[in-house]
Scaffold this motif. Structure first.
Motif, PDB file in Angstrom:
ATOM      1  N   ALA A 250      20.717 142.064  52.112  1.00 38.21           N
ATOM      2  CA  ALA A 250      20.131 140.936  51.296  1.00 38.21           C
ATOM      3  C   ALA A 250      20.253 140.124  52.679  1.00 38.21           C
ATOM      4  O   ALA A 250      20.713 139.536  53.625  1.00 38.21           O
ATOM      5  CB  ALA A 250      21.205 140.398  50.203  1.00 38.21           C
ATOM      6  N   GLU A 251      18.796 139.611  51.850  1.00 41.54           N
ATOM      7  CA  GLU A 251      18.305 138.214  52.402  1.00 41.54           C
ATOM      8  C   GLU A 251      18.694 136.891  52.043  1.00 41.54           C
ATOM      9  O   GLU A 251      18.776 137.087  50.574  1.00 41.54           O
ATOM     10  CB  GLU A 251      16.264 138.013  52.476  1.00 41.54           C
ATOM     11  N   MET A 252      19.425 136.105  52.541  1.00 37.40           N
ATOM     12  CA  MET A 252      19.858 135.102  52.514  1.00 37.40           C
ATOM     13  C   MET A 252      19.662 133.649  53.328  1.00 37.40           C
ATOM     14  O   MET A 252      19.490 133.447  54.076  1.00 37.40           O
ATOM     15  CB  MET A 252      21.445 134.707  52.258  1.00 37.40           C
ATOM     16  N   LYS A 253      19.408 132.763  53.010  1.00 41.57           N
ATOM     17  CA  LYS A 253      19.070 131.020  53.321  1.00 41.57           C
ATOM     18  C   LYS A 253      19.797 130.554  52.629  1.00 41.57           C
ATOM     19  O   LYS A 253      19.609 130.025  51.563  1.00 41.57           O
ATOM     20  CB  LYS A 253      17.070 130.791  53.140  1.00 41.57           C
ATOM     21  N   ILE A 254      20.238 129.329  53.543  1.00 39.57           N
ATOM     22  CA  ILE A 254      21.506 128.175  52.557  1.00 39.57           C
ATOM     23  C   ILE A 254      20.671 127.016  53.222  1.00 39.57           C
ATOM     24  O   ILE A 254      20.720 126.643  54.515  1.00 39.57           O
ATOM     25  CB  ILE A 254      22.861 128.977  52.166  1.00 39.57           C
ATOM     26  N   PHE A 255      20.271 126.155  52.346  1.00 34.98           N
ATOM     27  CA  PHE A 255      20.479 124.796  52.946  1.00 34.98           C
ATOM     28  C   PHE A 255      20.582 123.842  53.026  1.00 34.98           C
ATOM     29  O   PHE A 255      21.488 123.461  51.889  1.00 34.98           O
ATOM     30  CB  PHE A 255      18.349 124.484  52.596  1.00 34.98           C
ATOM     31  N   VAL A 256      21.177 123.066  54.087  1.00 28.58           N
ATOM     32  CA  VAL A 256      22.724 121.526  54.060  1.00 28.58           C
ATOM     33  C   VAL A 256      22.135 120.080  53.684  1.00 28.58           C
ATOM     34  O   VAL A 256      21.181 120.500  54.371  1.00 28.58           O
ATOM     35  CB  VAL A 256      23.331 121.848  54.890  1.00 28.58           C
ATOM     36  N   TYR A 257      21.928 119.595  53.004  1.00 26.23           N
ATOM     37  CA  TYR A 257      21.298 117.836  52.911  1.00 26.23           C
ATOM     38  C   TYR A 257      22.258 117.636  52.838  1.00 26.23           C
ATOM     39  O   TYR A 257      23.401 117.269  52.220  1.00 26.23           O
ATOM     40  CB  TYR A 257      20.564 118.620  51.146  1.00 26.23           C
ATOM     41  N   ARG A 258      21.866 116.005  53.234  1.00 25.54           N
ATOM     42  CA  ARG A 258      23.081 115.191  53.846  1.00 25.54           C
ATOM     43  C   ARG A 258      22.473 113.983  53.009  1.00 25.54           C
ATOM     44  O   ARG A 258      21.275 113.060  53.561  1.00 25.54           O
ATOM     45  CB  ARG A 258      23.864 114.756  54.918  1.00 25.54           C
ATOM     46  N   ARG A 259      22.952 113.133  52.065  1.00 24.77           N
ATOM     47  CA  ARG A 259      22.766 112.021  51.638  1.00 24.77           C
ATOM     48  C   ARG A 259      20.506 112.064  51.287  1.00 24.77           C
ATOM     49  O   ARG A 259      20.035 111.659  51.545  1.00 24.77           O
ATOM     50  CB  ARG A 259      22.306 110.547  52.514  1.00 24.77           C
TER      51      ARG A 259
ATOM     52  N   ARG B 201      22.996 125.370  43.554  1.00 21.76           N
ATOM     53  CA  ARG B 201      22.775 124.436  44.261  1.00 21.76           C
ATOM     54  C   ARG B 201      23.793 123.419  44.201  1.00 21.76           C
ATOM     55  O   ARG B 201      24.111 123.544  42.542  1.00 21.76           O
ATOM     56  CB  ARG B 201      21.480 123.520  43.467  1.00 21.76           C
ATOM     57  N   ALA B 202      24.611 123.306  44.728  1.00 21.79           N
ATOM     58  CA  ALA B 202      26.030 122.943  44.549  1.00 21.79           C
ATOM     59  C   ALA B 202      26.275 122.193  45.530  1.00 21.79           C
ATOM     60  O   ALA B 202      25.539 121.252  46.281  1.00 21.79           O
ATOM     61  CB  ALA B 202      27.481 123.721  44.821  1.00 21.79           C
ATOM     62  N   GLU B 203      26.841 120.301  44.449  1.00 18.68           N
ATOM     63  CA  GLU B 203      26.929 119.535  46.049  1.00 18.68           C
ATOM     64  C   GLU B 203      28.207 118.691  44.865  1.00 18.68           C
ATOM     65  O   GLU B 203      29.134 118.516  44.484  1.00 18.68           O
ATOM     66  CB  GLU B 203      25.771 118.435  44.809  1.00 18.68           C
ATOM     67  N   ARG B 204      28.211 117.666  46.374  1.00 13.53           N
ATOM     68  CA  ARG B 204      29.622 116.947  46.606  1.00 13.53           C
ATOM     69  C   ARG B 204      29.543 116.136  47.200  1.00 13.53           C
ATOM     70  O   ARG B 204      29.395 115.855  48.069  1.00 13.53           O
ATOM     71  CB  ARG B 204      31.016 118.007  47.346  1.00 13.53           C
TER      72      ARG B 204
ATOM     73  N   ARG C 285      22.192 124.400  48.529  1.00 14.97           N
ATOM     74  CA  ARG C 285      21.013 124.599  48.224  1.00 14.97           C
ATOM     75  C   ARG C 285      21.003 126.350  48.621  1.00 14.97           C
ATOM     76  O   ARG C 285      20.082 126.486  50.008  1.00 14.97           O
ATOM     77  CB  ARG C 285      19.308 124.266  48.216  1.00 14.97           C
ATOM     78  N   GLY C 286      20.789 127.323  47.861  1.00 18.77           N
ATOM     79  CA  GLY C 286      20.469 128.278  48.399  1.00 18.77           C
ATOM     80  C   GLY C 286      19.676 129.443  47.832  1.00 18.77           C
ATOM     81  O   GLY C 286      19.322 129.182  46.423  1.00 18.77           O
ATOM     82  N   VAL C 287      19.264 130.466  48.749  1.00 16.17           N
ATOM     83  CA  VAL C 287      18.574 131.629  48.018  1.00 16.17           C
ATOM     84  C   VAL C 287      19.186 132.554  48.291  1.00 16.17           C
ATOM     85  O   VAL C 287      18.771 132.878  49.732  1.00 16.17           O
ATOM     86  CB  VAL C 287      17.104 131.766  47.448  1.00 16.17           C
ATOM     87  N   VAL C 288      19.252 134.013  47.177  1.00  8.62           N
ATOM     88  CA  VAL C 288      19.561 135.464  48.100  1.00  8.62           C
ATOM     89  C   VAL C 288      19.005 135.879  47.544  1.00  8.62           C
ATOM     90  O   VAL C 288      18.079 136.582  45.917  1.00  8.62           O
ATOM     91  CB  VAL C 288      20.931 135.697  47.470  1.00  8.62           C
ATOM     92  N   LYS C 289      17.992 137.042  48.145  1.00  7.96           N
ATOM     93  CA  LYS C 289      17.185 138.364  46.846  1.00  7.96           C
ATOM     94  C   LYS C 289      16.893 139.809  48.154  1.00  7.96           C
ATOM     95  O   LYS C 289      17.501 139.336  49.550  1.00  7.96           O
ATOM     96  CB  LYS C 289      15.964 137.798  47.021  1.00  7.96           C
ATOM     97  N   ALA C 290      16.718 140.161  47.227  1.00  2.47           N
ATOM     98  CA  ALA C 290      16.907 141.873  47.946  1.00  2.47           C
ATOM     99  C   ALA C 290      15.431 142.368  46.891  1.00  2.47           C
ATOM    100  O   ALA C 290      15.886 142.357  46.145  1.00  2.47           O
ATOM    101  CB  ALA C 290      17.950 143.013  47.986  1.00  2.47           C
ATOM    102  N   GLU C 291      14.706 143.684  47.792  1.00  2.00           N
ATOM    103  CA  GLU C 291      13.842 144.093  47.492  1.00  2.00           C
ATOM    104  C   GLU C 291      14.360 145.483  46.112  1.00  2.00           C
ATOM    105  O   GLU C 291      15.629 145.582  46.439  1.00  2.00           O
ATOM    106  CB  GLU C 291      12.714 145.195  47.768  1.00  2.00           C
ATOM    107  N   HIS C 292      13.958 145.624  44.857  1.00  3.57           N
ATOM    108  CA  HIS C 292      14.752 146.408  43.661  1.00  3.57           C
ATOM    109  C   HIS C 292      14.977 147.612  44.443  1.00  3.57           C
ATOM    110  O   HIS C 292      16.155 148.447  44.331  1.00  3.57           O
ATOM    111  CB  HIS C 292      13.757 147.031  42.478  1.00  3.57           C
TER     112      HIS C 292
END
Length: 334
Positions: A295-304, A255-258, A264-271
């Motif tokens: 790999a699978e990745m999702k990133i969510f962008v939030y504003r306020r 999670r990174a905020e400015r 906010r992101g998550v990345v994952k892969a099966e072993h």
């Protein structure tokens, strides 16, 4: 040549130094990916002065299992040559300003490639923040000059020919006196939006631990997002304090905020989807890499505080976890 006459521009005259060029490309439709590495290593004691070429091919079959083929050839440092920043040759393998070609055979496997590439958006990322480099606490450089490349050409994987047409990829570089103690890295330039349409969104990020004398630092994170055509870099001292990052052996959340924006992101892969690789450091120690290019990745962008956009990479993200300890669930291929 004595240590007092070492030439930083020539790896054959250095002690405790290494350079790495790495490329990756994905074919989202066929769920194929290729990872190439050109490396040089000069050990601290001077006994190991070598160059290497690596290739790892990934292919998901039947929507489930991932086939992984990894090959590596090792040469003397005299087999390495560098004409300029964008032209490198090790043995018969070449990295050129607009393409790469080569062949690697090892342990009964063969990967051969002849690829051209063109740049997409002019997006780059200096992973190690300038303020850290200036303090000399971190002497390594990690730089992605091309976050978005498009590759066309062919590969031969154990004789089987695969065509690539404008496959999205990237090029990164590393150099320094040693590798980090451990790290987590991710990169993706092939996302879709909430409606499943291709999205103009880029991401690269790294969380790294470094050795400070006998001590090991906590994870320090650096992130880059290209969102709505604007670059967002999170690599200042203030960002280091505020970034949130946690991981397991096969998943990473961050999670990174400015100001009013939050990524906010998550990345994952099966072993079973990781390729296990062994890296040597300049002091003779080893690091163990679990790497997936599907790999699978999702990133969510939030504003306020309100969700503004969602970006998904389904089997097109690069995800790497490197540790001083082996992952017991990921067999080593090289």
């Amino acid at each position: 040549m004595s240590a007092s006459k070492e030439n930083p521009a020539n790896p054959t005259t250095q002690r405790a130094f290494q350079k790495v060029w790495f490329l990756k490309l994905n074919d989202p439709e066929t769920q194929r990916a290729l990872w190439l590495r050109f490396t040089t290593l000069s050990s601290r004691n001077g006994f190991n002065q070598s160059s290497e070429t690596w290739a790892v091919f990934f292919q998901r079959s039947d929507g489930q299992d991932v086939k992984k083929i990894a090959v590596k050839n090792t040469y003397g440092i005299q087999d390495f040559s560098q004409k300029d920043q964008d032209e490198v040759q090790i043995g018969t393998c070449k990295l050129l300003p607009q393409g790469t070609q080569g062949k690697i055979e090892s342990k009964g496997n063969s990967i051969e490639w002849d690829l051209k590439f063109v740049a997409g958006r002019e997006c780059s990322f200096q992973v190690i923040p300038k303020f850290l480099s200036e303090t000399r606490l971190v002497k390594n450089s990690i730089f992605t000059p091309y976050e978005e490349l498009y590759f066309s050409g062919i590969t031969r994987i154990n004789g089987e020919v695969f065509q690539w047409h404008e496959a999205p990829g990237m090029l990164g570089k590393f150099e320094g006196p040693n590798k980090g103690h451990s790290w987590i890295w991710g990169q993706c330039n092939t996302f879709v939006d909430k409606d499943g349409k291709p999205a103009q969104f880029l991401f690269e990020g790294m969380s790294v631990r470094t050795k400070l004398g006998p001590l090991v630092s906590p994870f320090l994170s650096s992130f880059y997002f290209n969102y709505k055509g604007e670059n967002f870099y999170f690599n200042t001292l203030r960002d280091f304090i505020r970034i949130r990052s946690k991981s397991t052996l096969n998943e990473w959340e961050f999670r990174a905020e400015r100001e009013d924006l939050s990524f906010r992101g998550v990345v994952k892969a099966e072993h079973k989807d990781f390729a296990g690789l062994t890296f040597e450091d300049t002091n003779g120690s080893y690091l163990y890499c679990s790497n997936s290019k599907l790999a699978e990745m999702k990133i969510f962008v939030y504003r306020r505080g309100k969700l503004e956009a969602t970006f998904t990479a389904s089997g097109t993200a690069a995800f790497e976890i490197v540790s001083r300890d082996k992952n017991p669930y990921v067999p080593l291929l090289v």
